[in-house]
Design a protein around this motif. Structure first.
Motif, PDB file in Angstrom:
ATOM      1  N   ASN A 152      36.224  22.526 -17.181  1.00 26.83           N
ATOM      2  CA  ASN A 152      36.522  21.594 -16.097  1.00 26.83           C
ATOM      3  C   ASN A 152      37.811  21.984 -15.382  1.00 26.83           C
ATOM      4  O   ASN A 152      37.880  21.974 -14.143  1.00 26.83           O
ATOM      5  N   GLN A 153      38.841  22.321 -16.152  1.00 25.61           N
ATOM      6  CA  GLN A 153      40.119  22.701 -15.556  1.00 25.61           C
ATOM      7  C   GLN A 153      39.998  24.006 -14.781  1.00 25.61           C
ATOM      8  O   GLN A 153      40.534  24.137 -13.678  1.00 25.61           O
ATOM      9  N   LEU A 154      39.293  24.972 -15.356  1.00 22.90           N
ATOM     10  CA  LEU A 154      39.085  26.243 -14.665  1.00 22.90           C
ATOM     11  C   LEU A 154      38.330  26.037 -13.364  1.00 22.90           C
ATOM     12  O   LEU A 154      38.694  26.580 -12.315  1.00 22.90           O
ATOM     13  N   PHE A 155      37.291  25.204 -13.422  1.00 16.88           N
ATOM     14  CA  PHE A 155      36.448  25.038 -12.244  1.00 16.88           C
ATOM     15  C   PHE A 155      37.143  24.230 -11.152  1.00 16.88           C
ATOM     16  O   PHE A 155      36.870  24.437  -9.968  1.00 16.88           O
ATOM     17  N   ALA A 156      38.042  23.340 -11.532  1.00 20.74           N
ATOM     18  CA  ALA A 156      38.820  22.619 -10.516  1.00 20.74           C
ATOM     19  C   ALA A 156      39.635  23.600  -9.685  1.00 20.74           C
ATOM     20  O   ALA A 156      39.765  23.447  -8.460  1.00 20.74           O
ATOM     21  N   GLN A 157      40.174  24.625 -10.333  1.00 21.23           N
ATOM     22  CA  GLN A 157      40.895  25.674  -9.621  1.00 21.23           C
ATOM     23  C   GLN A 157      39.945  26.461  -8.712  1.00 21.23           C
ATOM     24  O   GLN A 157      40.261  26.763  -7.555  1.00 21.23           O
ATOM     25  N   VAL A 158      38.768  26.776  -9.222  1.00 25.95           N
ATOM     26  CA  VAL A 158      37.775  27.513  -8.428  1.00 25.95           C
ATOM     27  C   VAL A 158      37.380  26.701  -7.192  1.00 25.95           C
ATOM     28  O   VAL A 158      37.246  27.250  -6.089  1.00 25.95           O
TER      29      VAL A 158
END
Length: 229
Positions: A152-158
Motif C-alpha cells: 500500500n505504501q509503495l503503491f501510494a508513491q507510484v
C-alpha cells in the motif's frame, strides 16, 4: 514463556505528515508537473517553518516527486519516458497479481465500488479532475486486496508519480472518460468472483493506458521541448 509486548510504531514527525499531505495533493491533481513551488507561500499555507518545509522538499525530491533547480527553486517533477514505462511495469506486477489472488469477500471491493460510483457522478458533471482522483482511489483499492501495508505504501508513491504523468496530457476528458467504464467492467468481474478474468482485463487496460500516456508525452516534448525541470 511470556510473549514480548508488541512495539508501537514510531510517532509520525511533522515533516513526514506534511510530506504525506503534499504527496496526496499531487495524487489528487492539485499540483501539476513542472509547477514551481513557492517556499514562502507553502510555509504560510501549511503553517510550518521554512526549515521544516525544506526537509519536506528533501524527502519528496528523494522520492522523485520534486526537483530542485539551482538558482531557480523547487519544482514539481516532470516524469521521464523511462519513469513512465517503469511505473506501468510496477503497476502490472502489483495490481494484476493483487486482483488475481483476491479474497472474494475482501472489504477493499467496497472501496472500489465507491470509487467507480463517484467516477460516474464526476463524469456526468464533466469534472475530469474529480474523475482522475476517483481513478486513483479505484486502483489503490485493487492493491489493498493484497492485504499488505508495505505494498500500500509503495503503491501510494507510484500513484503520485502516475498522476504527474497524467498531468502531461492537455485533454483530461480524453484521458479519463474511457476508463470510467473500464473500471466498472473490472469491478463487475471482481464482484462476480471472476478474478482471473478481471486481472486479464486489467492487464489489457494498463497496456492501453501506457501507450496513451507515452504518446501524449512524446507530443508534448515535440511541441514544447519539455525534458524535465
Amino acid at each position: 514463556m511470556t510473549r514480548p509486548a508488541p512495539t508501537s510504531p514510531p510517532p509520525v514527525t511533522l515533516s513526514e505528515r506534511v510530506a504525506e499531505q503534499l504527496r496526496r495533493m499531487i495524487t489528487q491533481g492539485e499540483l501539476s508537473p513542472g509547477q514551481r513551488l513557492s517556499e514562502q507561500a507553502l510555509s504560510e499555507s501549511l503553517d510550518i517553518s521554512r526549515n521544516t518545509l525544506r526537509e519536506v522538499f528533501r524527502v519528496l525530491t528523494k522520492d522523485g516527486l520534486l526537483k530542485h533547480a539551482p538558482n531557480r527553486g523547487v519544482f514539481v517533477a516532470v516524469p521521464s519516458i523511462a519513469s513512465i514505462i517503469d511505473i506501468y511495469r510496477v503497476r502490472r506486477l502489483i495490481e494484476c497479481q493483487a486482483l488475481r489472488e483476491a479474497y472474494p469477500r475482501h472489504p477493499a471491493k467496497a472501496r472500489m465500488r465507491q470509487a467507480v460510483e463517484s467516477g460516474l457522478r464526476h463524469r456526468a458533471a464533466s469534472d475530469w479532475l474529480g474523475v482522475g482522483t476517483d481513478n486513483m482511489a479505484f486502483h489503490m483499492g485493487i492493491v489493498e486486496l493484497a492485504d499488505s501495508e508495505r505494498l500500500n505504501q509503495l503503491f501510494a508513491q507510484v500513484l503520485a508519480e502516475l498522476r504527474l504523468a497524467f498531468g502531461l496530457l492537455r485533454d483530461p476528458e480524453f484521458l479519463h472518460a474511457p476508463y470510467v467504464d473500464m473500471n466498472q467492467k473490472i469491478l463487475e468481474l471482481a464482484e462476480a468472483g471472476e478474478f482471473g478474468k478481471a486481472a486479464t482485463e486489467l492487464n489489457e487496460y494498463l497496456v492501453h493506458s501506457e501507450r496513451l500516456v507515452l504518446a501524449a508525452y512524446a507530443r508534448r516534448i515535440e511541441a514544447e521541448g519539455l525534458n524535465g525541470i
